[in-house]
Design a protein around this motif. Structure first.
Motif, PDB file in Angstrom:
ATOM      1  N   ASP A 283      -0.191  -0.736  -0.922  1.00  0.00           N
ATOM      2  CA  ASP A 283      -0.207  -0.740   0.548  1.00  0.00           C
ATOM      3  C   ASP A 283      -0.311  -2.160   1.102  1.00  0.00           C
ATOM      4  N   LEU A 284      -1.127  -2.965   0.450  1.00  0.00           N
ATOM      5  CA  LEU A 284      -1.294  -4.348   0.891  1.00  0.00           C
ATOM      6  C   LEU A 284       0.028  -5.112   0.765  1.00  0.00           C
ATOM      7  N   VAL A 285       0.728  -4.875  -0.349  1.00  0.00           N
ATOM      8  CA  VAL A 285       2.033  -5.525  -0.548  1.00  0.00           C
ATOM      9  C   VAL A 285       3.017  -5.063   0.532  1.00  0.00           C
ATOM     10  N   ASP A 286       2.998  -3.767   0.838  1.00  0.00           N
ATOM     11  CA  ASP A 286       3.820  -3.244   1.953  1.00  0.00           C
ATOM     12  C   ASP A 286       3.563  -4.050   3.215  1.00  0.00           C
ATOM     13  N   ARG A 287       2.285  -4.191   3.534  1.00  0.00           N
ATOM     14  CA  ARG A 287       1.883  -4.870   4.750  1.00  0.00           C
ATOM     15  C   ARG A 287       2.455  -6.300   4.782  1.00  0.00           C
ATOM     16  N   LEU A 288       2.332  -6.980   3.640  1.00  0.00           N
ATOM     17  CA  LEU A 288       2.821  -8.363   3.568  1.00  0.00           C
ATOM     18  C   LEU A 288       4.341  -8.415   3.739  1.00  0.00           C
TER      19      LEU A 288
END
Lengths: 350, 350
Positions: free
Chosen positions: A216-221
């Motif tokens: 999810d964090l990678v998505d956000r980035l």
């Protein structure tokens, strides 16, 4: 993770013995019972349920990404996680930082004769919960049993398949001078938490593994529009190992700003006590990214908008120097070379 | 497999130590050297070479098939094979009998501190040769090291991805009364070869593992036009375990013809000596198939046209009886129930 998350997923277990026997690995009746009664019900999904030697999965559009990881952490349970969730997140994170959406996992267990069924159930429940949280089913598996003394309790191998994202074009060859190096939070928490649990060190109650899924964090980035050149989760060998791998592959140096390195007070204290450098210690829920200078601010903002990135920070940059070195600049402008330890290992932290 | 097949693939090895150290698993310089100098050159292919945490693979048309297997065999080397080729063939065979063309393998190694580099090289060379023979690249991997005593030398986890064939529609639900049960050759050779090597038993020079890749043989069978209802490679638990798994899932019995069971003279002698039943002993290069009665002849002919199927034979049939039993009929017409052993295990044969 609270103890309630280890509640067994199989309400009426039938395996008679309270520990793993060699016959559980023989491929005959006891193996089938173990798999049906302890594993299948915990992981139930339509791909796994036929219990064939493999899983047939729907077509994947475009390139696929494959990753594999063994988890051999000792102890099996540590503050902030255990070998089960760690094995799931390892595969999820390798897919995420490779720019893939995680789709499926396989699970291979190597069990030591005498392992308590209760321990196995707690690990299996944690695997199940972690996979469900990530929305990634365990579609096929394998279970082997080895005699007492031939393994240390339990090893797990997870392999993940993902779908390559179209919105990412990262890779070491895209890294440029003046690009910024970002980390999503504090360094060293996982390795120190495992070490203190294993050695029975009293390093403070707040030393907790950062073990977490990063997709999810990678998505956000990636959705922030930041120009992401490179992503990696700095596990074994820590941030230093990832950066050394980077500089070995191209002809730039890396300059880190010592004052900006995020290290929690308790981790800093533990490092001082043990003579360790947080740059060398494993993380299991941190994202290291190289981002273009002009989009670094947007990247930090995007990461900080996610709970796992609340302490995201810029820790350094790619220097326009042909020496393949990782340099640390302190607050007085003094520069030292961050080498890699080749002895003094921290074994079995993942 | 001759000893020449263990020639290291990396002509100028640089790893200084003659045995695996904990630092080889630390993720830092020694890990990268081990991977580059001992593994990458042995497995070289464009998917693996970037040495990222994952491999990006071309799109696969249609459904994909995934399988995973740990290999924990002891001893690592046995007559007819070793843990390296065995690990490759395990994944290939699971894909083949699932009706898939094998495409890619991942490789996870768990090494015990102190393992000799020479042993590792021999295993790696065998993995490399087996993968090349099967035309399936090793695209990604993981290497962990655990302290002395925490594992027994070397464990391997292979995960395979394949492309689902369009010309196969096998599955237990398609099995019908009067269907024939075929096996591609003699039973029990692998388990007996490993057992005799491990225990130092002198059971005859000709006790050699059947370890082999089955994908070509499966091709041959499927291209023969035979109506194949079910395929499996009878590994752990032997032919009996596969047949019990079958009858547990549907309401037919299976009748085996004792006189037709293919068992080599040396394996028969070893079974008599040790009080074992070849039906319960692992094979690593045999195909068990259920085929319609009217195409069973064509199926046998197709199998016999391949070197791995030269001794293919019909060993029984699906009986029109609702009892979920595996029955053995001897030459005098006497019937006995083939049960499954739940103790007396043969551990670590795969």
């Amino acid at each position: 993770m609270t103890s309630s998350s280890f509640t067994p997923q199989c309400p009426v277990p039938h395996v008679e013995s309270d520990s793993i026997q060699l016959a559980h690995g023989e491929g005959a009746r006891l193996t089938r019972r173990l798999i049906r009664e302890e594993l299948l019900c915990a992981f139930a999904n339509p791909f796994l349920s036929p219990l064939a030697d493999s899983a047939t999965l729907p077509a994947v559009e475009g390139p696929i990404v494959m990753t594999t990881d063994s988890s051999v952490v000792s102890p099996l349970f540590f503050p902030g996680g255990n070998i089960g969730s760690l094995a799931v997140y390892s595969a999820i994170n390798d897919l995420a930082v490779s720019g893939a959406f995680p789709l499926y996992l396989s699970l291979a267990l190597i069990l030591e004769e005498g392992l308590s069924i209760d321990t196995l159930r707690r690990v299996v429940a944690s695997i199940s919960e972690a996979a469900r949280t990530c929305g990634v089913p365990i579609v096929t598996g394998d279970t082997k049993v080895v005699p007492r003394g031939a393994a240390d309790k339990l090893f797990i191998c997870t392999t993940g398949i993902g779908r390559q994202r179209k919105d990412v074009d990262a890779g070491v060859q895209r890294v440029r001078p003046s690009d910024k190096i970002l980390i999503s939070g504090t360094m060293g928490d996982h390795g120190l938490a495992v070490l203190s649990a294993r050695e029975g060190l009293d390093l403070g109650d707040n030393l907790i593994s950062d073990s977490a899924p990063l997709h999810d964090l990678v998505d956000r980035l990636l959705e922030s529009g930041a120009e992401v050149r490179f992503m990696r989760d700095p596990t074994r060998g820590g941030v230093a190992a990832v950066l050394h791998e980077l500089v070995e592959q191209f002809s730039f140096a890396i300059r880190l700003d010592e004052a900006s390195l995020p290290i929690s007070p308790v981790a800093r204290g533990a490092c001082e006590l043990l003579g360790l450098d947080a740059l060398h210690i494993a993380n299991e829920g941190k994202l290291l990214a190289v981002v273009s200078e002009k989009t670094a601010g947007a990247a930090i903002e995007a990461l900080r908008g996610h709970p796992l990135g609340a302490h995201a920070t810029i820790i350094g940059e790619i220097a326009d120097s042909p020496s393949a070195e990782v340099l640390l600049v302190n607050r007085f402008g003094q520069v030292r070379n961050i080498d890699e330890p080749s002895g003094a290992p921290l074994p079995r932290i993942c």
